[in-house]
Design a protein around this motif. Sequence first.
Motif, PDB file in Angstrom:
ATOM      1  N   ALA A 202       2.937  -5.340   0.136  1.00  0.00           N
ATOM      2  CA  ALA A 202       1.727  -5.556   0.946  1.00  0.00           C
ATOM      3  C   ALA A 202       1.287  -4.251   1.624  1.00  0.00           C
ATOM      4  O   ALA A 202       0.090  -3.946   1.683  1.00  0.00           O
ATOM      5  CB  ALA A 202       1.975  -6.647   1.985  1.00  0.00           C
ATOM      6  N   ALA A 203       2.265  -3.470   2.100  1.00  0.00           N
ATOM      7  CA  ALA A 203       1.943  -2.207   2.788  1.00  0.00           C
ATOM      8  C   ALA A 203       1.338  -1.182   1.826  1.00  0.00           C
ATOM      9  O   ALA A 203       0.538  -0.335   2.236  1.00  0.00           O
ATOM     10  CB  ALA A 203       3.209  -1.645   3.435  1.00  0.00           C
ATOM     11  N   VAL A 204       1.713  -1.254   0.557  1.00  0.00           N
ATOM     12  CA  VAL A 204       1.135  -0.360  -0.449  1.00  0.00           C
ATOM     13  C   VAL A 204      -0.283  -0.821  -0.802  1.00  0.00           C
ATOM     14  O   VAL A 204      -1.234  -0.027  -0.810  1.00  0.00           O
ATOM     15  CB  VAL A 204       2.028  -0.311  -1.714  1.00  0.00           C
ATOM     16  CG1 VAL A 204       1.347   0.464  -2.843  1.00  0.00           C
ATOM     17  CG2 VAL A 204       3.391   0.295  -1.387  1.00  0.00           C
ATOM     18  N   VAL A 205      -0.397  -2.124  -1.062  1.00  0.00           N
ATOM     19  CA  VAL A 205      -1.688  -2.697  -1.473  1.00  0.00           C
ATOM     20  C   VAL A 205      -2.776  -2.434  -0.432  1.00  0.00           C
ATOM     21  O   VAL A 205      -3.924  -2.131  -0.770  1.00  0.00           O
ATOM     22  CB  VAL A 205      -1.516  -4.220  -1.727  1.00  0.00           C
ATOM     23  CG1 VAL A 205      -2.847  -4.944  -1.738  1.00  0.00           C
ATOM     24  CG2 VAL A 205      -0.769  -4.444  -3.046  1.00  0.00           C
ATOM     25  N   GLU A 206      -2.391  -2.524   0.840  1.00  0.00           N
ATOM     26  CA  GLU A 206      -3.319  -2.308   1.945  1.00  0.00           C
ATOM     27  C   GLU A 206      -4.066  -0.980   1.820  1.00  0.00           C
ATOM     28  O   GLU A 206      -5.213  -0.847   2.246  1.00  0.00           O
ATOM     29  CB  GLU A 206      -2.494  -2.314   3.241  1.00  0.00           C
ATOM     30  CG  GLU A 206      -3.279  -2.432   4.495  1.00  0.00           C
ATOM     31  CD  GLU A 206      -2.350  -2.503   5.711  1.00  0.00           C
ATOM     32  OE1 GLU A 206      -1.185  -2.050   5.632  1.00  0.00           O
ATOM     33  OE2 GLU A 206      -2.806  -3.014   6.736  1.00  0.00           O
ATOM     34  N   LYS A 207      -3.420   0.003   1.208  1.00  0.00           N
ATOM     35  CA  LYS A 207      -4.010   1.349   1.114  1.00  0.00           C
ATOM     36  C   LYS A 207      -4.760   1.572  -0.200  1.00  0.00           C
ATOM     37  O   LYS A 207      -5.235   2.678  -0.474  1.00  0.00           O
ATOM     38  CB  LYS A 207      -2.915   2.401   1.272  1.00  0.00           C
ATOM     39  CG  LYS A 207      -2.191   2.311   2.615  1.00  0.00           C
ATOM     40  CD  LYS A 207      -1.260   3.491   2.819  1.00  0.00           C
ATOM     41  CE  LYS A 207      -0.510   3.385   4.132  1.00  0.00           C
ATOM     42  NZ  LYS A 207       0.572   2.360   4.085  1.00  0.00           N
ATOM     43  N   ILE A 208      -4.843   0.542  -1.038  1.00  0.00           N
ATOM     44  CA  ILE A 208      -5.525   0.651  -2.328  1.00  0.00           C
ATOM     45  C   ILE A 208      -6.847  -0.103  -2.245  1.00  0.00           C
ATOM     46  O   ILE A 208      -6.896  -1.215  -1.729  1.00  0.00           O
ATOM     47  CB  ILE A 208      -4.650   0.043  -3.454  1.00  0.00           C
ATOM     48  CG1 ILE A 208      -3.283   0.728  -3.502  1.00  0.00           C
ATOM     49  CG2 ILE A 208      -5.350   0.153  -4.807  1.00  0.00           C
ATOM     50  CD1 ILE A 208      -2.293   0.034  -4.424  1.00  0.00           C
ATOM     51  N   ASP A 209      -7.895   0.490  -2.770  1.00  0.00           N
ATOM     52  CA  ASP A 209      -9.197  -0.193  -2.768  1.00  0.00           C
ATOM     53  C   ASP A 209      -9.114  -1.454  -3.626  1.00  0.00           C
ATOM     54  O   ASP A 209      -8.571  -1.427  -4.732  1.00  0.00           O
ATOM     55  CB  ASP A 209     -10.267   0.759  -3.330  1.00  0.00           C
ATOM     56  CG  ASP A 209     -11.672   0.254  -3.041  1.00  0.00           C
ATOM     57  OD1 ASP A 209     -11.988  -0.892  -3.437  1.00  0.00           O
ATOM     58  OD2 ASP A 209     -12.451   0.991  -2.423  1.00  0.00           O
TER      59      ASP A 209
ATOM     60  N   ALA B  48       0.528   4.117  -7.730  1.00  0.00           N
ATOM     61  CA  ALA B  48      -0.777   3.445  -7.827  1.00  0.00           C
ATOM     62  C   ALA B  48      -1.883   4.487  -7.980  1.00  0.00           C
ATOM     63  O   ALA B  48      -2.782   4.340  -8.820  1.00  0.00           O
ATOM     64  CB  ALA B  48      -1.022   2.589  -6.587  1.00  0.00           C
ATOM     65  N   GLN B  49      -1.787   5.541  -7.184  1.00  0.00           N
ATOM     66  CA  GLN B  49      -2.822   6.590  -7.234  1.00  0.00           C
ATOM     67  C   GLN B  49      -2.809   7.312  -8.585  1.00  0.00           C
ATOM     68  O   GLN B  49      -3.854   7.697  -9.105  1.00  0.00           O
ATOM     69  CB  GLN B  49      -2.606   7.581  -6.088  1.00  0.00           C
ATOM     70  CG  GLN B  49      -3.027   6.983  -4.743  1.00  0.00           C
ATOM     71  CD  GLN B  49      -2.494   7.745  -3.538  1.00  0.00           C
ATOM     72  OE1 GLN B  49      -1.512   8.479  -3.641  1.00  0.00           O
ATOM     73  NE2 GLN B  49      -3.123   7.539  -2.386  1.00  0.00           N
ATOM     74  N   GLU B  50      -1.617   7.460  -9.142  1.00  0.00           N
ATOM     75  CA  GLU B  50      -1.519   8.120 -10.454  1.00  0.00           C
ATOM     76  C   GLU B  50      -2.187   7.270 -11.542  1.00  0.00           C
ATOM     77  O   GLU B  50      -2.885   7.789 -12.414  1.00  0.00           O
ATOM     78  CB  GLU B  50      -0.038   8.366 -10.783  1.00  0.00           C
ATOM     79  CG  GLU B  50       0.141   9.321 -11.938  1.00  0.00           C
ATOM     80  CD  GLU B  50       1.597   9.712 -12.174  1.00  0.00           C
ATOM     81  OE1 GLU B  50       2.410   9.680 -11.220  1.00  0.00           O
ATOM     82  OE2 GLU B  50       1.914  10.040 -13.333  1.00  0.00           O
TER      83      GLU B  50
END
Length: 259
Positions: free
Chosen positions: A187-194, A162-164
């Motif tokens: 969900a755990a990944v999305v939580e860390k994305i703006d 996602a960051q890439e």
Amino acid sequence: MIDTHSHIYSEEFDTDRVEVIQRAKDKGIKHIILPNCDSSTWPRMLALENEYPGYCHAAIGLHPTSVKKDYREELALIKSELERREYLAIGEIGIDLYWDKTLLAEQTIVFKQQIEWALEYHLPVIIHVRDSFRESMNSLMPFKNSGLTGVFHSFTGTLEEAQEIIAFGGFKLGINGIVTFKNSGLAAVVEKIDLKHLLLETDSPYLTPAPHRGKRNESAYVSLVCEKLAAIYHLPVQEIDERTTENAYEVFTKLPKIL
Ligand SMILES: [Zn+2]
């Protein structure tokens, strides 16, 4: 809400498409974006767009799983369509190595050609990536800082991926029912994305969110994805709705803005 990825022109909806669209409208879905697969799906897609002008919006493109040895003919048809009329976006395009790894070279050629057209016609791209994150990013690299924009539809990758994508610039991540699947880890990944990087989608008729998982998906269920994001971000559903709608308008600049 905007359903930024929906195949409701497909035959799964032939018996009740009118009701499906009415339910979407009743849920407050303002637009439905229809990504194309290949020349066989295109007449149905255009017919649906024609029936719901200003509501259902067609994209044009050759899907990676539809890339066969005859890809040149398919590409020529897309080029002539781009000349003939205006489309909302180019899609869906990309690389899919889940079903078939033997056509990577052809898929790459087709992907890059369509990216070039997206730049030429000033259209965003709808990207489909399956078991091909590295290959897809490699294809995109020559277009960094080219002004290319779009969405990585059905994002299911890691936080690093996602960051890439975000660092590449110009792209959002399409989130669908997979985020409601307990075993997906999404969900755990999305939580860390703006939230500013996310779009809502269904990918109807596939990837139906809980609690309807296993049944046919439809555009109204984008509201379940919206509700799940509200729970993940601890924000009101209304705010997720408004902000992801704004994000969709940012990518799909030809969508008429409905407030
Ligand atoms: Zn799709």
